[in-house]
Design a protein around this motif. Structure first.
Motif, PDB file in Angstrom:
ATOM      1  N   ALA A 182      14.745 -13.507   2.537  1.00 31.73           N
ATOM      2  CA  ALA A 182      14.470 -12.670   3.702  1.00 31.73           C
ATOM      3  C   ALA A 182      14.060 -13.511   4.906  1.00 31.73           C
ATOM      4  CB  ALA A 182      13.378 -11.660   3.355  1.00 31.73           C
ATOM      5  N   ASP A 183      14.765 -14.630   5.129  1.00 34.88           N
ATOM      6  CA  ASP A 183      14.526 -15.462   6.306  1.00 34.88           C
ATOM      7  C   ASP A 183      15.816 -15.574   7.096  1.00 34.88           C
ATOM      8  OD1 ASP A 183      16.068 -17.123   4.737  1.00 34.88           O
ATOM      9  OD2 ASP A 183      14.625 -18.755   4.624  1.00 34.88           O
ATOM     10  N   GLY A 184      15.785 -16.350   8.187  1.00 35.71           N
ATOM     11  CA  GLY A 184      16.960 -16.454   9.040  1.00 35.71           C
ATOM     12  C   GLY A 184      18.176 -16.985   8.316  1.00 35.71           C
ATOM     13  N   PHE A 185      17.974 -17.964   7.459  1.00 38.67           N
ATOM     14  CA  PHE A 185      19.087 -18.552   6.723  1.00 38.67           C
ATOM     15  C   PHE A 185      19.690 -17.544   5.745  1.00 38.67           C
ATOM     16  CE2 PHE A 185      20.664 -21.055   3.046  1.00 38.67           C
ATOM     17  CZ  PHE A 185      21.695 -21.724   3.692  1.00 38.67           C
ATOM     18  N   GLY A 186      18.830 -16.844   5.011  1.00 35.91           N
ATOM     19  CA  GLY A 186      19.306 -15.848   4.059  1.00 35.91           C
ATOM     20  C   GLY A 186      20.047 -14.712   4.741  1.00 35.91           C
ATOM     21  N   LYS A 187      19.516 -14.238   5.850  1.00 33.31           N
ATOM     22  CA  LYS A 187      20.151 -13.138   6.576  1.00 33.31           C
ATOM     23  C   LYS A 187      21.499 -13.564   7.147  1.00 33.31           C
ATOM     24  CE  LYS A 187      15.739 -10.966   7.752  1.00 33.31           C
ATOM     25  NZ  LYS A 187      14.741 -10.728   8.832  1.00 33.31           N
ATOM     26  N   ASP A 188      21.586 -14.826   7.552  1.00 33.00           N
ATOM     27  CA  ASP A 188      22.850 -15.340   8.062  1.00 33.00           C
ATOM     28  C   ASP A 188      23.911 -15.338   6.962  1.00 33.00           C
ATOM     29  OD1 ASP A 188      24.460 -16.540  10.113  1.00 33.00           O
ATOM     30  OD2 ASP A 188      24.186 -18.477   9.137  1.00 33.00           O
ATOM     31  N   GLY A 189      23.520 -15.741   5.756  1.00 30.10           N
ATOM     32  CA  GLY A 189      24.452 -15.720   4.629  1.00 30.10           C
ATOM     33  C   GLY A 189      24.924 -14.313   4.307  1.00 30.10           C
ATOM     34  N   VAL A 190      23.993 -13.365   4.310  1.00 30.82           N
ATOM     35  CA  VAL A 190      24.342 -11.963   4.037  1.00 30.82           C
ATOM     36  C   VAL A 190      25.334 -11.452   5.084  1.00 30.82           C
ATOM     37  CG1 VAL A 190      23.451  -9.606   3.986  1.00 30.82           C
ATOM     38  CG2 VAL A 190      22.180 -11.431   2.855  1.00 30.82           C
ATOM     39  N   HIS A 191      25.067 -11.783   6.344  1.00 31.89           N
ATOM     40  CA  HIS A 191      25.946 -11.339   7.430  1.00 31.89           C
ATOM     41  C   HIS A 191      27.379 -11.813   7.208  1.00 31.89           C
ATOM     42  CE1 HIS A 191      27.629 -10.874  11.478  1.00 31.89           C
ATOM     43  NE2 HIS A 191      27.987 -12.147  11.417  1.00 31.89           N
TER      44      HIS A 191
END
Length: 384
Positions: free
Chosen positions: A172-181
């Motif tokens: 639930a950080d910027g890197f994780g959210k970027d991957g989900v996107h």
């Protein structure tokens, strides 16, 4: 007599001050040296120092030595902003290298844009080099592959293996959210269906609840998108729950530390990676092979591998500084000219790939810069 002496001193000052100012080329370098990504930031600093030492030993840039000014971001966006302002307004650096994390990188986009100072980041997430709602990126470049590139490499492999129904666990950080996107956006293109999604905190120590939830969807494979210890926790929890599904990690986890933390639970895990992790398995025809071999030799000669074994992050600072140095050779230290020269980089053969940067792509690496690796008998090999 006194007036003549003062006049002579003034003339001497006028002659020597520019020479002193031109003596070194200052680069700011900021990494997470004491925060939650220090395991990446600390060896990245060592590599930054190593490559600067190499450039200076070979005569510097057009006869001038590089002076590296180093700072610790401590994984703190506010502190990172302060560091960048100091670099620009007090230290008067020509360019900046770093930081380590996507969140801290995002915090300084507007600052470097206002300060008209090129920054070559060593972060994983794409938003740092995306515009629109993500803010200006004209002065921002990054050396690690884009998350979208790593997702595409992963999806190509999954499709080849007939694994089209996946469950996704992301930080639930910027890197994780970027991957989900990017997985959500690119999945239809590759015929991949994301049938379950769960998130977790970067400091969580157990993901059994998330794994139990995604298992109910009966996926063909699990994909985890995070860096640091969380990935190894997912691997161990998967084994503990008896989930007999292939586990894929992201491009931030090809690292002997992952195998150390996950233990036998890492066996068989696969993930996209830079070629650095499987250098000995590259064909001699690969133009990156001699560059990677030189890097590995230097790194080991320094003894860095004893504390920080080579991992997929190891070459990021090398590539960033080498590209900036090459741009300075061509364009000098005028920052607009330097920014343009970086953006004109074509065919630079680096540790992490062969870079061709464009105004639209401030990374410059394609899917072919990555390979799929797997853990086999406790080491990384080319994925089967």
């Amino acid at each position: 007599m006194m007036r003549a002496l003062l006049t002579s001193l003034m003339l001497l000052t006028l002659i020597t001050t520019p020479a002193l100012a031109e003596d070194t080329i200052k680069l700011g370098a900021m990494f997470d040296l004491s925060g939650r990504a220090a395991f990446i930031g600390t060896p990245t600093r060592l590599v930054a120092e190593m490559v600067v030492e190499k450039i200076n030993a070979e005569g510097g840039i057009n006869g001038r030595k590089i002076e590296l000014i180093i700072a610790d971001t401590n994984a703190d966006p506010a502190k990172t902003v302060s560091i960048v302002k100091k670099f620009i307004h007090k230290d008067r650096v020509v360019a900046i290298i770093g930081p380590t994390m996507t969140d801290t990188g995002m915090a300084v986009k507007k600052v470097v844009d206002a300060g008209k100072t090129p920054i070559f980041m060593t972060v994983g997430g794409d938003p740092v080099i995306m515009g629109g709602k993500y803010g200006p990126y004209a002065w921002v470049f990054k050396s690690p592959q884009r998350s979208s590139t790593a997702v595409e490499r992963l999806f190509v492999y999954l499709k080849e293996k007939g694994l089209t129904k996946i469950a996704l666990l992301s930080a639930a950080d910027g890197f994780g959210k970027d991957g989900v996107h990017w997985m959500a956006e690119l999945a239809p293109k590759y015929g991949i269906e994301i049938i379950a999604r769960e998130s977790f905190g970067t400091r969580d120590t157990d993901m059994t609840a998330q794994l139990t939830n995604v298992k109910r969807g009966k996926p063909q494979a699990l994909v985890a998108w995070t860096i640091g210890p969380a990935g190894s926790i997912i691997a161990k929890n998967t084994v503990q729950l008896g989930i007999d599904l292939p586990l894929f990690q992201c491009h931030g986890l090809p690292d002997p530390k992952y195998i150390e933390l996950a233990g036998t639970a890492s066996e068989g895990n696969r993930m996209p990676s830079t070629k650095l992790m499987v250098a000995d398995q590259l064909p001699d025809s690969d133009p990156q092979k001699p560059v990677i071999r030189e890097f590995i030799t230097m790194y080991r000669d320094k003894g860095y591998d004893k504390q920080f074994p080579i991992n997929t992050h190891s070459g990021y600072a090398w590539d960033a500084i080498m590209i900036v140095a090459d741009a300075i050779r061509k364009a000098g230290t005028d920052q607009e000219a330097l920014r343009q020269a970086i953006e004109d980089t074509t065919g630079y053969v680096g540790i992490s790939g062969i870079y061709t940067i464009t105004p639209e792509d401030h990374n410059g690496l394609g899917v072919d810069s990555m390979v799929m690796v797997q853990v086999k008998n406790g080491v990384f090999t080319m994925a089967e």
